[in-house]
Design an enzyme around this catalytic site. Structure first.
Site, PDB file in Angstrom:
ATOM      1  N   GLU A  44     -19.516  16.839  17.860  1.00 30.14           N
ATOM      2  CA  GLU A  44     -18.655  16.874  18.837  1.00 30.14           C
ATOM      3  C   GLU A  44     -18.113  15.892  20.006  1.00 30.14           C
ATOM      4  OE1 GLU A  44     -20.367  18.042  24.304  1.00 30.14           O
ATOM      5  OE2 GLU A  44     -22.140  17.774  22.116  1.00 30.14           O
ATOM      6  N   LYS A 118     -15.421  24.179  26.404  1.00 31.75           N
ATOM      7  CA  LYS A 118     -16.870  24.189  26.311  1.00 31.75           C
ATOM      8  C   LYS A 118     -16.655  24.536  27.870  1.00 31.75           C
ATOM      9  CE  LYS A 118     -20.840  21.907  26.204  1.00 31.75           C
ATOM     10  NZ  LYS A 118     -21.406  20.100  25.825  1.00 31.75           N
ATOM     11  N   CYS A 155     -21.947  22.615  21.646  1.00 30.61           N
ATOM     12  CA  CYS A 155     -23.065  22.265  22.137  1.00 30.61           C
ATOM     13  C   CYS A 155     -24.348  22.903  23.330  1.00 30.61           C
ATOM     14  CB  CYS A 155     -23.318  20.612  22.606  1.00 30.61           C
ATOM     15  SG  CYS A 155     -24.590  19.763  22.230  1.00 30.61           S
TER      16      CYS A 155
END
Length: 280
Positions: A44, A118, A155
């Protein structure tokens, strides 16, 4: 298409500057490709520190356009050079003041295939992400690559089962989960959530975490990157919890059909009963 996909994960420490992080990642991709990797995922926000430990507008300078920025262009060249599919997580600027936590997906011939932004953004101590990122607006895309259909889930998103399922329903065979997560917060979940997602959705998961303590805070990133199969079993060992590592594993894609025939979770879904799950 071969039933064995050789896949790689790149686990890095912060080197101190963007240029050396990119150089380090390029060398890791070269190493992975020399070992026969066909698809490689970086961590990430791979070219920076995990700056979300603080709230500082100076870090907006790490943004780049995707796909028109310099790092995407470089990674397209690297993908074509090595004939490897790349998942490249970066800090994206859509327009001035509009930023996303994004992963670009590049095919083995260097073609830019698209990106995942995300969707789930945390705002807790040491993970002040709402200061830096808007929630994603592209849904849960799945990409047709030289190694088959792959998805990306970044994540904090791993705590939300709905996106994992959306990727499976869209046909993902491998889902990559680039992360930045620290000891004392989530380590006890690290070996639970991704294997559970692989089992529930009957695909492979490759999950990555950075390593080390960075100058911006006391978050101790614990590495332990790994691949897990649709039975929830690790493919080989997890990576070191303290050192950089390039994880290379062979993923037997025939196992997907075996598991789906055995458990038939997709057959037995009841979407007609799930309406309340999406009621605000």
């Amino acid at each position: 298409m071969s039933t064995i996909i050789r896949a790689g994960l790149v686990q890095q420490k912060w080197t101190g500057d963007k240029e050396s992080m990119i150089a380090n990642a390029v060398e890791a991709i070269h190493s992975a490709a020399s070992q026969g990797a066909q698809v490689v995922c970086l961590q990430e926000l791979f070219y920076g520190p995990y700056f979300c430990q603080v709230q500082d507008a100076d870090y907006y300078s790490y943004t780049e356009a995707i796909p028109d920025g310099p790092t995407t262009a470089l990674m397209r060249e690297i993908a074509e050079q090595h004939g490897v599919v790349l998942i490249v997580p970066m800090y994206e600027q859509e327009q001035p003041g509009v930023y996303y936590n994004t992963a670009a997906v590049i095919d083995a011939d260097g073609t830019y295939l698209g990106k995942h932004r995300k969707n789930h953004i945390p705002q807790v101590r040491g993970f002040w992400e709402k200061f830096y990122f808007r929630p994603g607006n592209l849904g849960y895309p799945v990409f047709d690559t030289a190694v088959g259909r792959i998805g990306v889930y970044i994540c904090y998103e791993r705590h939300f089962p709905e996106g994992w399922r959306a990727l499976g329903l869209a046909g993902a065979k491998i889902v990559f989960n680039p992360s930045a997560t620290s000891r004392g917060l989530s380590e006890y979940l690290w070996r639970l959530e991704q294997p559970a997602a692989a089992v529930a959705n009957e695909y492979y998961v490759g999950t990555i975490n950075r390593v080390g303590v960075e100058p911006l805070g006391d978050n101790d990133f614990y590495g332990q990157s790994y691949f897990v199969d649709p039975r929830g079993q690790l493919v080989g060992e997890a990576a070191s919890d303290t050192e950089e590592e390039v994880v290379i594993r062979d993923l037997d894609m025939d196992r997907l059909a075996e598991v789906r025939d055995l458990w038939a979770f997709y057959r037995d879904r009841r979407p007609d009963t799930y309406e309340s799950l999406v009621t605000p």
